[in-house]
Design a protein around this motif. Structure first.
Motif, short mmCIF file in Angstrom:
data_model
loop_
_atom_site.label_atom_id
_atom_site.label_comp_id
_atom_site.label_asym_id
_atom_site.label_seq_id
_atom_site.Cartn_x
_atom_site.Cartn_y
_atom_site.Cartn_z
N GLU A 187 0.77 -1.21 -0.02
CA GLU A 187 -0.06 -0.10 0.24
C GLU A 187 0.64 1.33 0.05
OE1 GLU A 187 -4.25 1.50 1.93
OE2 GLU A 187 -3.13 -0.12 2.76
N ILE A 211 -4.10 0.38 -9.33
CA ILE A 211 -5.01 0.16 -8.10
C ILE A 211 -6.03 1.06 -8.25
CG2 ILE A 211 -3.11 -0.44 -6.49
CD1 ILE A 211 -2.96 2.29 -5.44
N LEU A 214 -9.30 -0.39 -6.80
CA LEU A 214 -9.03 -0.93 -5.24
C LEU A 214 -9.33 0.49 -4.58
CD1 LEU A 214 -5.76 -3.10 -5.52
CD2 LEU A 214 -8.17 -3.69 -5.62
N HIS A 220 -8.05 0.22 -0.70
CA HIS A 220 -6.60 0.79 -0.61
C HIS A 220 -6.79 2.26 -0.36
CE1 HIS A 220 -2.78 2.71 -2.02
NE2 HIS A 220 -2.26 1.35 -2.08
N THR A 237 -7.68 -2.84 -12.54
CA THR A 237 -8.89 -3.25 -11.55
C THR A 237 -10.05 -2.62 -11.50
OG1 THR A 237 -7.55 -1.71 -10.09
CG2 THR A 237 -6.86 -3.86 -9.82
N VAL A 296 -7.73 -8.68 -3.63
CA VAL A 296 -6.42 -8.56 -2.53
C VAL A 296 -6.24 -9.61 -1.70
CG1 VAL A 296 -5.68 -7.19 -0.56
CG2 VAL A 296 -7.02 -5.99 -2.27
N THR A 318 2.02 -8.99 0.11
CA THR A 318 1.37 -7.93 -0.99
C THR A 318 0.21 -7.35 -0.03
OG1 THR A 318 0.09 -7.33 -2.92
CG2 THR A 318 -0.48 -9.68 -1.97
N THR A 320 -1.86 -5.70 -2.13
CA THR A 320 -2.76 -5.07 -3.43
C THR A 320 -3.15 -6.30 -4.48
OG1 THR A 320 -0.70 -4.85 -4.64
CG2 THR A 320 -1.25 -2.84 -3.44
N HIS A 321 -3.26 -6.09 -5.81
CA HIS A 321 -3.60 -7.05 -6.53
C HIS A 321 -2.35 -7.99 -7.18
CE1 HIS A 321 -2.18 -3.90 -8.83
NE2 HIS A 321 -2.23 -4.31 -10.27
#
Length: 423
Positions: A187, A211, A214, A220, A237, A296, A318, A320-321
């Motif tokens: 992040e 992101i 997200l 996020h 995303t 995620v 991680t 994130t994605h």
């Protein structure tokens, strides 16, 4: 006989007029059905988004902005663009949104054009550490037009070195600092970048290309209202029409709009804007937040199990994605390109990627990058991601073993058959 009746009937399908392209279109659709798409910047849009992108708007020039076009016949174009803007403002809470950029890179170009002069200074993350070409790589227009200095991730942790960023900002005195990355799995602390920018009286551009969805879903933290400018892609995303977007405070609205058109590009691709509008509406539905959360969770499950299988995960996990794997500790003789090729041969598509402290060529680097947006769209959960992790680890462990490759291919077939796409 009238001139109209004497004309040859016009072919109505791609198959009628161009069988070779029709074959390629069919092959691509089948390829997506039969493979696991794990390139972090790819996703599968809905049939509705594809319908909008393949619409009659592909015929329309609409230079300018709603209510102020340079061509006639733009009423429907105004409606589509206004809806895309309204939905984007609701999704991200932005004061002003420009939905015309053709890509995330052109969105960045719009910001640079709005506030920088040739020779001005950009501070951004090193490409090998997860940055992006459009943040100042010498092969990109940014590196050719501006003076660029770059910050890095901490080599021991894989996290952004925010103290080092601030120290570099104070010594380099940039005109703009860029945050947001293409291969950084953690992040982003936008507030800390903003503090560094304010300390040296620089603009802050937050590039959330990877992101975007997200951030829209709240999984996020958002740079909107923190950074001066926020750019993004609309097809990673977020699953909207392929293109870019710029968000900013109202004080920069006129400069940004003028920088996009006529500054950085001509007429907008209205069929893409239509696709953006449809995708944004889909993202405003209640189910999108759960989708983003699952993206995620799937990435974390993938990272955890790859780690259990002995692969080195950059930064240890991680948020994130995406998952970034450094092959050097576990497979020092295997390059990212070799792993990518072996995995594609069994139907799992990801990409070779540079890693922090890269020692090889960027054309055949030491890592691989895997993303979960497309598989999550297909309905994959954590259990399926464990199976995917095993496929990746098995192939990376034995990329030339025909029995291993055959078993991995069968596993891919089972997963794609049980999670059909575009039926």
């Amino acid at each position: 006989m009238s001139q109209e009746s004497a004309r040859e009937p016009r072919p109505e399908t791609v198959r009628d007029i161009d069988p070779e392209i029709a074959d390629a279109l069919g092959e691509e659709k089948q390829r997506q059905r039969d493979t696991l798409a794990m390139i972090a910047s790819e996703n599968h849009v809905s049939e509705a988004v594809m319908e909008a992108q393949g619409s009659a708007f592909t015929n329309k020039y609409a230079e300018g902005y709603p209510g102020a076009r340079y061509y006639a016949g733009c009423g429907p174009s105004d409606t589509v663009e206004e809806l895309a803007i309204e939905r984007a403002e609701e999704l991200w809470g932005a004061d002003h949104v420009n939905v015309q950029p053709h890509s995330g890179t052109q969105a960045n170009m719009g910001v640079y054009t709005a506030v920088l002069e040739p020779g001005d200074k950009i501070l951004s993350l090193e490409l090998d550490h997860g940055g992006h070409l459009s943040h100042g790589h010498p092969a990109n227009f940014t590196g050719k037009t501006y003076e660029v200095e770059q910050y890095e991730v901490d080599p021991d942790t894989g996290y952004i070195d925010y103290e080092g960023l601030r120290e570099t900002a104070e010594s380099f005195d940039p005109d703009i600092i860029v945050s947001g990355y293409s291969a950084y799995p953690r992040e982003v602390e936008f507030e800390r970048v903003q503090e560094a920018a304010e300390a040296v009286d620089a603009y802050h551009l937050a590039d959330i290309a990877h992101i975007t969805g997200l951030v829209a879903a709240g999984v996020h933290q958002s740079p909107v209202g923190v950074a001066d400018f926020v750019t993004g892609s609309t097809h990673k995303t977020i699953r909207a029409g392929r293109g870019g977007i710029i968000m900013c405070d109202e004080e920069y609205a006129d400069d940004i709009d003028a920088a996009v058109f006529p500054g950085a590009q001509g007429g907008p691709l209205m069929h893409n804007v239509a696709g953006k509008a449809v995708g944004f509406k889909e993202a405003l539905q209640p189910g999108f937040e759960q989708y983003a959360k699952q993206v995620v969770e799937n990435a974390r499950a993938l990272a955890d199990h790859l780690d259990e299988r002995g692969l080195e995960i950059v930064s240890g996990g991680t948020d994130t994605h995406l998952v970034l794997v450094d092959l050097r500790p576990s497979h020092p003789d295997t390059t990212g390109g070799e792993a990518e090729e072996a995995l594609e041969s069994i139907g799992l598509v990801l990409n070779a990627n540079t890693v922090p402290g890269e020692t090889r060529s960027p054309f055949n680097p030491s890592g691989i990058r895997a993303g979960t947006p497309a598989l999550t769209t297909r309905g994959f959960g954590e259990a399926e991601m464990v199976r995917v992790a095993n496929i990746i680890a098995d192939v990376v462990d034995a990329p030339n073993d025909e029995d291993v490759l055959a078993a991995a291919s069968d596993e891919v077939d089972e997963l794609t058959d049980s999670h059909p796409l575009y039926e």
